[in-house]
Design a protein around this motif. Structure first.
Motif, PDB file in Angstrom:
ATOM      1  N   THR B 141     -11.648   8.760  23.888  1.00 24.66           N
ATOM      2  CA  THR B 141     -12.761   9.294  23.105  1.00 24.66           C
ATOM      3  C   THR B 141     -13.231   8.362  21.993  1.00 24.66           C
ATOM      4  O   THR B 141     -14.281   8.577  21.408  1.00 24.66           O
ATOM      5  CB  THR B 141     -12.371  10.646  22.468  1.00 24.66           C
ATOM      6  N   ARG B 197     -21.698  10.340  21.645  1.00 24.33           N
ATOM      7  CA  ARG B 197     -21.516  11.696  21.127  1.00 24.33           C
ATOM      8  C   ARG B 197     -21.899  12.724  22.205  1.00 24.33           C
ATOM      9  O   ARG B 197     -21.139  13.640  22.501  1.00 24.33           O
ATOM     10  CB  ARG B 197     -22.373  11.895  19.878  1.00 24.33           C
ATOM     11  N   LEU B 200     -19.409  12.947  25.146  1.00 26.21           N
ATOM     12  CA  LEU B 200     -18.062  13.495  24.943  1.00 26.21           C
ATOM     13  C   LEU B 200     -18.024  14.900  24.354  1.00 26.21           C
ATOM     14  O   LEU B 200     -16.981  15.555  24.372  1.00 26.21           O
ATOM     15  CB  LEU B 200     -17.267  12.567  24.016  1.00 26.21           C
ATOM     16  N   ARG B 201     -19.161  15.364  23.849  1.00 27.52           N
ATOM     17  CA  ARG B 201     -19.163  16.626  23.107  1.00 27.52           C
ATOM     18  C   ARG B 201     -18.502  17.767  23.887  1.00 27.52           C
ATOM     19  O   ARG B 201     -17.621  18.461  23.399  1.00 27.52           O
ATOM     20  CB  ARG B 201     -20.607  16.980  22.735  1.00 27.52           C
ATOM     21  N   PHE B 204     -14.716  17.588  24.207  1.00 26.08           N
ATOM     22  CA  PHE B 204     -13.982  17.984  23.003  1.00 26.08           C
ATOM     23  C   PHE B 204     -13.897  19.499  22.884  1.00 26.08           C
ATOM     24  O   PHE B 204     -12.861  20.061  22.568  1.00 26.08           O
ATOM     25  CB  PHE B 204     -14.690  17.471  21.743  1.00 26.08           C
ATOM     26  N   LEU B 205     -15.041  20.144  23.102  1.00 22.70           N
ATOM     27  CA  LEU B 205     -15.087  21.575  22.840  1.00 22.70           C
ATOM     28  C   LEU B 205     -14.267  22.359  23.859  1.00 22.70           C
ATOM     29  O   LEU B 205     -13.797  23.457  23.569  1.00 22.70           O
ATOM     30  CB  LEU B 205     -16.544  22.061  22.813  1.00 22.70           C
ATOM     31  N   ASN B 232     -13.671  11.462  16.412  1.00 21.65           N
ATOM     32  CA  ASN B 232     -13.063  11.796  17.711  1.00 21.65           C
ATOM     33  C   ASN B 232     -11.589  12.152  17.511  1.00 21.65           C
ATOM     34  O   ASN B 232     -11.061  13.044  18.174  1.00 21.65           O
ATOM     35  CB  ASN B 232     -13.212  10.636  18.704  1.00 21.65           C
ATOM     36  N   ARG B 234     -10.289  13.557  14.764  1.00 20.00           N
ATOM     37  CA  ARG B 234     -10.248  14.923  14.213  1.00 20.00           C
ATOM     38  C   ARG B 234     -10.475  15.950  15.321  1.00 20.00           C
ATOM     39  O   ARG B 234      -9.828  16.987  15.353  1.00 20.00           O
ATOM     40  CB  ARG B 234     -11.325  15.085  13.132  1.00 20.00           C
ATOM     41  N   MET B 235     -11.412  15.673  16.203  1.00 22.15           N
ATOM     42  CA  MET B 235     -11.687  16.601  17.310  1.00 22.15           C
ATOM     43  C   MET B 235     -10.411  16.835  18.131  1.00 22.15           C
ATOM     44  O   MET B 235     -10.042  17.971  18.423  1.00 22.15           O
ATOM     45  CB  MET B 235     -12.765  16.019  18.240  1.00 22.15           C
ATOM     46  N   LEU B 237      -7.286  16.193  17.306  1.00 23.75           N
ATOM     47  CA  LEU B 237      -6.141  16.679  16.551  1.00 23.75           C
ATOM     48  C   LEU B 237      -6.324  18.124  16.104  1.00 23.75           C
ATOM     49  O   LEU B 237      -5.372  18.768  15.675  1.00 23.75           O
ATOM     50  CB  LEU B 237      -5.918  15.808  15.303  1.00 23.75           C
ATOM     51  N   THR B 238      -7.548  18.636  16.182  1.00 21.64           N
ATOM     52  CA  THR B 238      -7.838  19.955  15.633  1.00 21.64           C
ATOM     53  C   THR B 238      -8.129  21.027  16.675  1.00 21.64           C
ATOM     54  O   THR B 238      -7.681  22.155  16.547  1.00 21.64           O
ATOM     55  CB  THR B 238      -9.063  19.870  14.685  1.00 21.64           C
ATOM     56  N   LEU B 239      -8.943  20.686  17.697  1.00 23.06           N
ATOM     57  CA  LEU B 239      -9.468  21.746  18.559  1.00 23.06           C
ATOM     58  C   LEU B 239      -8.559  22.203  19.711  1.00 23.06           C
ATOM     59  O   LEU B 239      -8.512  23.391  20.002  1.00 23.06           O
ATOM     60  CB  LEU B 239     -10.849  21.333  19.107  1.00 23.06           C
ATOM     61  N   GLY B 290      -5.599  24.581  13.872  1.00 26.39           N
ATOM     62  CA  GLY B 290      -5.245  23.456  14.733  1.00 26.39           C
ATOM     63  C   GLY B 290      -4.289  23.854  15.848  1.00 26.39           C
ATOM     64  O   GLY B 290      -3.970  25.028  16.035  1.00 26.39           O
TER      65      GLY B 290
END
Ligand code: SF4
Lengths: 210, 483
Positions: B141, B197, B200-201, B204-205, B232, B234-235, B237-239, B290
């Protein structure tokens, strides 16, 4: 033998010469001599360099500034602990979405939200870094990540000059996000360009008297 | 001696041969020159802003030395704290074992695809290829990794893996390889970032599992940190619900306050920025925020082997900032591909053979991929004395070869010759008497085109000017006499 036992055994073999440890020389700067006005000026300079929007305002101006930054937003998410008065001047056409324990927005809902407003824990002027540590006025990490526009409140009392000055103010075991400007990349010809996956617009409101 | 590492740690061919080919790629050399020079200037500027830069380097290097000297305790402490906060720790002796652990973890979630944050460790163990062979798709990513992955290419720099591509080449790759892309895409970096963006959006989601590396682990709190720019990280590591981090055992720091040193040293040394746009720190699992399944794979893969080399072990202090490759005259010309291993440039030239063992024939030529100019040492934020370790490894290489062949090698004789010549002023004087002979070896154009034996490598891509008629020493004594 388990992998853990074997690796630890290899480490013991490798360190058979028992290298000594030394006291860490911490001669680097750990305290600032800057006045609050100098700190504000330095942080503004750094954030502008990162292409963030910055305004230095008084506490009572927060609602108006938040509203003007979000004039194009159709929906705004905010964490439960945020001072609700800060959002009081937003137009009635802007939908407010609260993210709270037990009432979490889904990732899809966040993706369909135009902006987010949060506070922040501490900011480092020298490097232009705003640190969020997940307290109730900042919320969980996803809300300040998925919407494309982040309006971030920085109370002037939380600005320090140096990173070592910020450390005692952080609770390290909370999830931390350090933000230095909007999302950017230097991957093409090592040129910094703003706007990849994180919020592409970052507006910082530095507030005196907070 | 602990076991050597496996995976992408080897030269694919001897460095001189690879370098010779890469030198022919003029577009790449132009791209590299532009990129390395602009980053050097930026780095010098932001480093110059800090009056305490040298003090930070001293602190950083001592913290790392201490950490390596007490590695067992540090790892156990980290394990205890990470586990206490809901994380799961796995240990992997080598690349194969790490790949298997990660594959099993992904399988356990039922996912057939994962999103990835740029990580040197997973590249070193060839994780993407392994996952693919097991029917799991891994999506890089990070923009540069995406360029490399879409271009079916290999990374050539540890920080900006697509540094060998310019903007037009990037646009062409996107146009060719992205399933949905604006056919009028220009080569403006901002537009290219936007295309990435959009591409890859959705991934990520929807992602259920993410795989990351870590820039550091803090032993006394059990915290992990990832430093990035694009969001990328944060995406990832978080979602997602599950996060699997693969990290070399050398990344552990004793105290959480130590990051105040490294977060001043790292961004300034790597991208030449005062701070990278995003840094994420997490400690095990945080309820309601997270991923709720958090794993770490602690990887040896030759690190204990490097640790056993008391002259070379400081190479493990590397924080992967890439400053050494950005200032290296050899790297600037050959690019990262010539080094074969995941780790290119000056640090790669010492780290790869230290991880695998120098006696592994494939990595024998890497320690020679340097002019020993010292620029890397000066730039290194944790003061790794790369030239000194290079010389040490050359010695080890010569010993290893001697052992194998039971005969003095050419290099051996050269080194012996060198120490004879330099050992006494009289000896070098004798050698210099032979200088005019060198002029005979040179042709009419006063250039020596081909040296014999092992020294031939030196003349493969450059000519040597013919030696002067007279040595400096002769000239000096003549001058003195005529006064
Ligand atoms: S050896 Fe030093 S300069 Fe090179 S990448 Fe590692 S830390 Fe950076």
């Amino acid at each position: 033998m388990s992998a853990k036992e074997e690796i630890l055994g290899r480490i013991r073999t490798a360190l058979a010469d028992t290298p000594v440890t030394e006291e860490v020389p911490r001669e680097y700067r750990t305290t600032s001599t800057m006045s609050q006005e100098q700190l504000i000026e330095l942080l503004v300079d750094r954030l502008v360099d990162y292409k963030a929007g910055v305004d230095v305002i008084e506490a009572e101006q927060i609602p108006d500034f938040v509203a003007s930054k979000l004039k194009d937003a159709s929906s705004v998410v905010y964490p439960q602990g945020l001072d609700a008065r800060w959002l009081s001047a937003l137009g009635s056409e802007v939908e407010l979405r609260l993210d709270a324990p037990g009432a979490r927005l889904s990732v899809a809902e966040l993706d369909a939200t135009s902006a987010v407003v949060t506070s922040s824990a501490v900011s480092v002027a020298e490097s232009g870094t705003i640190i969020l540590d997940g307290q109730p006025d900042q919320g969980r990490r996803a809300i300040s990540l998925v919407p494309d526009h982040h309006v971030c409140i920085v109370p002037v009392s939380t600005i320090v000059q140096l990173l070592p000055e910020a450390m005692p103010r952080l609770s390290i075991t909370r999830p931390l996000t350090w933000i230095s400007g909007p999302s950017a990349t230097s991957d093409i010809e090592l040129e910094r360009v703003e706007g990849v996956h994180g919020p592409r617009t970052l507006d910082v409101l530095m507030v005196r008297g907070l | 001696m602990p076991a050597g590492g496996q995976g992408n740690l080897f030269e694919q061919e001897p460095f001189p041969k690879a370098a010779h080919r890469e030198l022919g790629n003029t577009q790449m050399r132009k791209n590299l020159r532009h990129a390395t020079h602009s980053i050097r200037d930026k780095r010098l500027k932001v480093v110059g802003e800090l009056p305490d830069w040298e003090a930070l380097r001293d602190a950083g290097s001592t913290i790392k030395n201490n950490s390596m000297a007490t590695l067992e305790e540090r790892l156990l402490e980290f394990e205890k704290n990470f586990t206490a906060r809901g994380g799961v720790v796995h240990w992997a002796r080598d690349a194969d074992e790490a790949n298997k652990i990660v594959t099993d973890l992904v399988r356990g979630t039922g996912a057939t695809e994962v999103v990835k944050v740029k990580s040197m460790a997973t590249q070193e163990i060839g994780l993407n290829e392994h996952l693919e062979s097991e029917g799991i798709d891994a999506f890089e990513t990070d923009l540069a990794e995406l360029i490399v992955q879409l271009g079916h290419d290999k990374p050539s720099h540890i920080l900006v893996p697509a540094i060998h591509k310019n903007r037009t080449e990037v646009r062409d790759i996107f146009l060719k390889e992205m399933p949905v892309v604006d056919p009028n895409l220009t080569d403006e970096p901002a537009k290219l970032a936007e295309a990435a963006r959009a591409h890859l959006r959705k991934k990520f989601l929807a992602a259920k599992v993410a795989i990351s590396g870590a820039n550091f682990a803090l032993a006394d709190t059990g915290t992990l940190g990832v430093v990035e720019s694009e969001g990328n990280g944060r995406m990832c590591l978080t979602l997602p619900e599950t996060l699997i981090t693969v990290m070399g055992i050398e990344k552990v720091l004793p105290h959480w306050e130590d990051i105040e040193v490294f977060m001043q040293l790292l961004p300034r040394s790597s991208t030449g920025e005062r701070m990278n746009p995003y840094t994420s720190l997490w400690t095990g699992v945080t309820e309601d925020d997270g991923p709720q399944n958090v794993h770490i794979v602690l990887l040896d893969n030759g690190r204990t082997r490097a640790l056993a080399d008391r002259f070379g072990r400081t190479a493990l202090n590397c924080i992967r900032c890439s400053a050494c490759m950005n200032v290296c005259p050899v790297y600037e010309r050959t690019g990262g591909h010539a080094y074969g291993s995941t780790y290119p440039g000056p640090i790669g030239a010492i780290l790869s053979p230290l991880l695998t063992g120098i006696e592994v024939e494939e990595n024998g030529s890497l320690p020679y991929a340097s002019s020993l100019c010292g620029a890397c040492y000066e730039a290194c934020p944790v003061k790794i004395n790369i030239p000194e370790i290079l010389v040490h490894l050359r010695g080890e290489d010569v010993d290893a070869k001697r052992e194998k062949h039971k005969l003095p090698t050419q290099m051996d004789l050269l080194m012996k010759g060198g120490s004879w010549a330099l050992g006494k002023g009289k000896n070098i004087g004798l050698l210099e008497k032979a200088l005019p002979l060198g002029r005979l070896a040179a042709g009419k154009d006063k250039k020596i085109k081909k040296l014999p034996g092992i020294a031939a490598g030196w003349t493969q891509s450059r000519d040597i000017p013919a030696p002067p008629n007279k040595s400096f020493r002769d000239w000096w004594s003549d001058e003195k006499e005529s006064k």
